[in-house]
Write a protein that holds these residues in place. Structure first.
Motif, short mmCIF file in Angstrom:
data_model
loop_
_atom_site.label_atom_id
_atom_site.label_comp_id
_atom_site.label_asym_id
_atom_site.label_seq_id
_atom_site.Cartn_x
_atom_site.Cartn_y
_atom_site.Cartn_z
N SER A 148 -2.04 0.89 15.70
CA SER A 148 -0.99 1.59 16.45
C SER A 148 -1.53 2.46 17.59
N LYS A 179 0.83 -1.20 0.00
CA LYS A 179 0.00 0.00 0.00
C LYS A 179 0.87 1.25 0.00
N GLY A 213 -2.48 3.68 11.65
CA GLY A 213 -2.43 2.26 11.30
C GLY A 213 -1.00 1.80 11.12
N1 LIG Z 1 -0.97 -4.14 20.42
C1 LIG Z 1 -0.35 -3.35 19.54
N2 LIG Z 1 0.55 -2.43 19.96
C2 LIG Z 1 1.20 -1.65 19.07
N3 LIG Z 1 1.03 -1.72 17.76
C3 LIG Z 1 0.14 -2.62 17.28
C4 LIG Z 1 -0.60 -3.47 18.13
N4 LIG Z 1 -1.40 -4.25 17.37
C5 LIG Z 1 -1.16 -3.90 16.11
N5 LIG Z 1 -0.24 -2.92 16.04
C6 LIG Z 1 0.30 -2.28 14.85
O1 LIG Z 1 -0.74 -1.68 14.12
C7 LIG Z 1 -0.39 -1.67 12.74
C8 LIG Z 1 -1.51 -2.26 11.95
O2 LIG Z 1 -2.66 -1.53 12.22
P1 LIG Z 1 -3.87 -1.56 11.20
O3 LIG Z 1 -4.18 -2.97 10.87
O4 LIG Z 1 -4.90 -0.69 11.74
O5 LIG Z 1 -3.15 -0.87 9.99
P2 LIG Z 1 -3.49 -0.96 8.47
O6 LIG Z 1 -4.94 -0.77 8.30
O7 LIG Z 1 -2.89 -2.19 7.91
O8 LIG Z 1 -2.66 0.27 7.96
P3 LIG Z 1 -3.12 1.64 7.27
O9 LIG Z 1 -4.49 1.93 7.76
O10 LIG Z 1 -2.08 2.62 7.74
O11 LIG Z 1 -3.00 1.36 5.83
C9 LIG Z 1 0.86 -2.48 12.57
O12 LIG Z 1 1.98 -1.62 12.46
C10 LIG Z 1 0.90 -3.27 13.88
O13 LIG Z 1 2.22 -3.59 14.24
#
Ligand SMILES: Nc1ncnc2c1ncn2[C@@H]1O[C@H](COP(=O)(O)OP(=O)(O)OP(=O)(O)O)[C@@H](O)[C@H]1O
Ligand SMILES: [Mg+2]
Length: 574
Positions: free
Chosen positions: A314, A69, A171
């Motif tokens: 995050s 992405k 995220g």
């Molecule tokens: N318990 C946690 N503590 C810290 N970070 C976390 C935790 N759980 C998930 N993450 C982090 O959150 C991120 C993924 O979040 P999410 O799935 O919301 O993002 P995404 O939708 O894939 O990304 P974006 O929306 O930026 O395109 C990853 O970097 C992951 O390491």
């Protein structure tokens, strides 16, 4: 059926609106609601998506792709086993996998989708997302902004509330801050601001770099070019980061990280939460800029907020919510599921398009264009130079169409190049160049005599169309839907904008002084009060055309026409 898809940097999800009119997240073929956005190409160059691909990361990192992405909108090629893939193609594998999962679950064909993107995604990144959908065999019915989708999910559950909400979406790869108002089922986005290059992946990277440095000091080995070691350390870094959200310290232990003279060399390190917080503090506190901008663009202060929604994995980092409560003087609440709110909102939007939401659950969405869109013009003066002139101002409610009239800069000029830029600066170089096309066939005349009307239309998907036409010869028209292939190129430009403030010295100025002052006063007074936004935009346009007419000394009949246009818009305000 239209499905909703959250195509994330780290994880992706798919959902639909069930028979009760509620969003429901669909499990993937492994039975999981959350699919890692990882694609592996197997020995037959067939894509393997999700957890199975994650398992290949250590073994075959060279044939496994993650975080594509982040490459949307870039002309980069990825290669695996001698084959080249665009990031769009890799993203399409993820989308198809999700759609296949939904077909199995719903037992029907899935070929229409609403896909979410970060609010701050550029025109090119949005187009690439649509292309990825098409390559996956999906008709992309709508692109919607992720924080807006999260707000829709909250909105459906809280239809009767009247609330000012700030959505903080951090995220894997992007940050979006969006301020919106919820009012009897209307989700009205006021402003959006973000950073397309900040997310959990950056925190992993900071940890990874600190591991490499420590390893080098301890073992005197530089592993920064060893792709397998990097892949293993990166996974360890992410695990460490996640673990530190729940505990004060975490031990990284990789006993067989590499070899020295055929003996294994390991890496062992205890990371304290407060050390991790020190590493990421600058990145997190930098987001205060986006928060301030989003609030001030929405004409709000932190005390106007009723709810702060935390979205994105995050935001689980305790330091993030601490930072938010310090900055906003407000305890943020997790009213939505930070992982699933976006995809649930996409399913709700799909339901709105299909018309399947239950009566009484009517929800209306009004979103904004989060950045300004401008064309390039020659600003006259002692040192004439090309600058950006904004047509669509940031945080204009979408869809939006704005037109402006410009004049030729050279005697007997018969063509102009019409360009489009995204960004807040007047400096070309500081904005993102989108595209440009040439309009030829303008009647030959002296400089400043021929007018060119430029029209920018920004649609519900956040995609821009640019049109231009010769005013005196309306047969001469041109238009483009911004073409990503041209992005990045620069050319000479030759259109100028007369300085509108000079209307005063025009020969007929005194006759129109009153109406101009009245319109200016109305624009000044109304700005910021959102009720009549569209009318005020029209008034601005009509006023500019009148001033332009004066500057170019148009005939009485034409000037009277332009004046009537202004008066017509004014009467709409009364
Ligand atoms: N318990 C946690 N503590 C810290 N970070 C976390 C935790 N759980 C998930 N993450 C982090 O959150 C991120 C993924 O979040 P999410 O799935 O919301 O993002 P995404 O939708 O894939 O990304 P974006 O929306 O930026 O395109 C990853 O970097 C992951 O390491
Ligand atoms: Mg996300």
């Amino acid at each position: 059926m239209i499905v909703g898809i959250d195509l994330g940097t780290s994880t992706s999800e798919i959902a639909y609106l069930n028979a009760d009119g509620k969003p429901e997240v669909i499990p993937n073929l492994d039975g999981e609601l959350i699919t890692p956005s990882v694609v592996h190409l197997d020995e037959n160059n067939e894509p393997v998506v999700g957890m199975a691909a994650v398992n290949k990361l250590l073994e075959e990192p060279q044939n496994t792709f993650m975080e594509v992405k982040r490459l949307m909108g870039q002309e980069k090629l990825l290669s695996a086993r001698g084959e080249k893939y665009t990031p769009v193609k890799i993203a399409s594998f993820i989308l198809r996998y999700l759609a296949d999962s939904a077909e199995v679950y719903l037992n029907e064909k899935v070929d229409r989708a609403v896909i979410t993107v970060p609010a701050y995604f550029t025109d090119r990144q949005r187009r690439d997302t649509i292309k990825a959908g098409e390559l996956a065999g999906l008709t992309v019915e709508r692109i919607i902004n992720e924080p807006t989708a999260a707000a829709l999910d909250y909105g459906l559950e809280n239809l009767k509330d009247i609330k000012n909400i700030l959505v903080y979406d951090l995220g894997g790869g992007t940050l979006d801050v969006t301020v919106l108002e919820l009012f009897e089922g209307v989700v009205d986005v006021k402003s959006s601001c973000g950073n397309n290059a900040l997310g959990g992946k950056d925190f992993d990277e900071l940890l990874l770099q600190s591991f490499l440095k420590k390893f080098q000091i301890k073992e005197r080995m530089d592993l920064s070019n060893d792709i397998k070691v990097i892949s293993a350390l990166k996974q360890a870094a992410e695990q460490c980061k996640k673990d530190l959200s729940g505990s004060e310290q975490h031990e990284v232990a990789l006993p067989f990280l590499t070899r020295r003279k055929s003996k294994p060399v390991g890496f062992k390190e205890t990371v304290l939460r407060k050390d991790f917080e020190k590493l990421i503090a600058d990145k997190i506190t930098s987001t205060e800029t986006q928060i301030r901008t989003a609030l001030s663009d929405a004409h709000m202060t932190p005390s106007d907020l009723d709810t702060v929604l935390l979205v994105g994995g995050s935001t689980r980092i305790p330091f993030v919510s601490q930072f938010l409560s310090n900055t906003l003087n407000f305890e943020p609440k997790k009213f939505v599921d930070p992982d699933l709110a976006v995809v649930r909102g996409a399913a709700i939007q799909a339901g709105i398009i299909e018309g399947t939401l239950k009566d009484g659950d009517a929800i209306i969405l009004s979103d904004v264009c989060p950045y300004s869109l401008s064309t390039e013009v020659l600003r006259e003066g002692v040192f004439p130079r090309v600058v950006c002139d904004i047509l669509i101002k940031r945080n204009t409610t979408i869809p939006a169409t704005v037109s402006k009239i410009y004049v030729t800069s050279h005697d007997y000029q018969t063509a102009v190049d019409v360009g489009a830029y995204q960004g807040e600066s007047t400096e070309l170089a500081e904005n993102v160049f989108l595209d440009r096309f040439r309009l030829s066939g303008i009647p030959s005349d002296l400089a400043g005599k021929e007018q060119i009307k430029i029209i920018f239309s920004y649609d519900l998907n956040g995609i821009l169309k640019v049109e231009a036409e010769s005013v005196s010869n309306s047969g001469v028209k041109g238009s483009i839907t911004i073409n990503t292939a041209n992005a990045g190129k620069k050319q000479e430009v030759e259109i100028i904008e007369a300085d509108l403030n000079n209307w005063n010295s025009a020969p007929n100025a005194s006759k129109y002084k009153n109406v101009i002052r009245r319109a200016e006063k109305l624009i000044e007074d109304e700005d910021g009060d959102n009720g009549d936004d569209l009318v005020i935009e029209n008034l601005k346009g009509a006023l500019e055309e009148l001033k332009m007419g004066l500057i170019h000394n148009l005939g009485d009949i034409e000037l009277e026409d332009l004046k009537d246009n202004v008066l017509d818009v004014i009467s709409e305000l009364d």
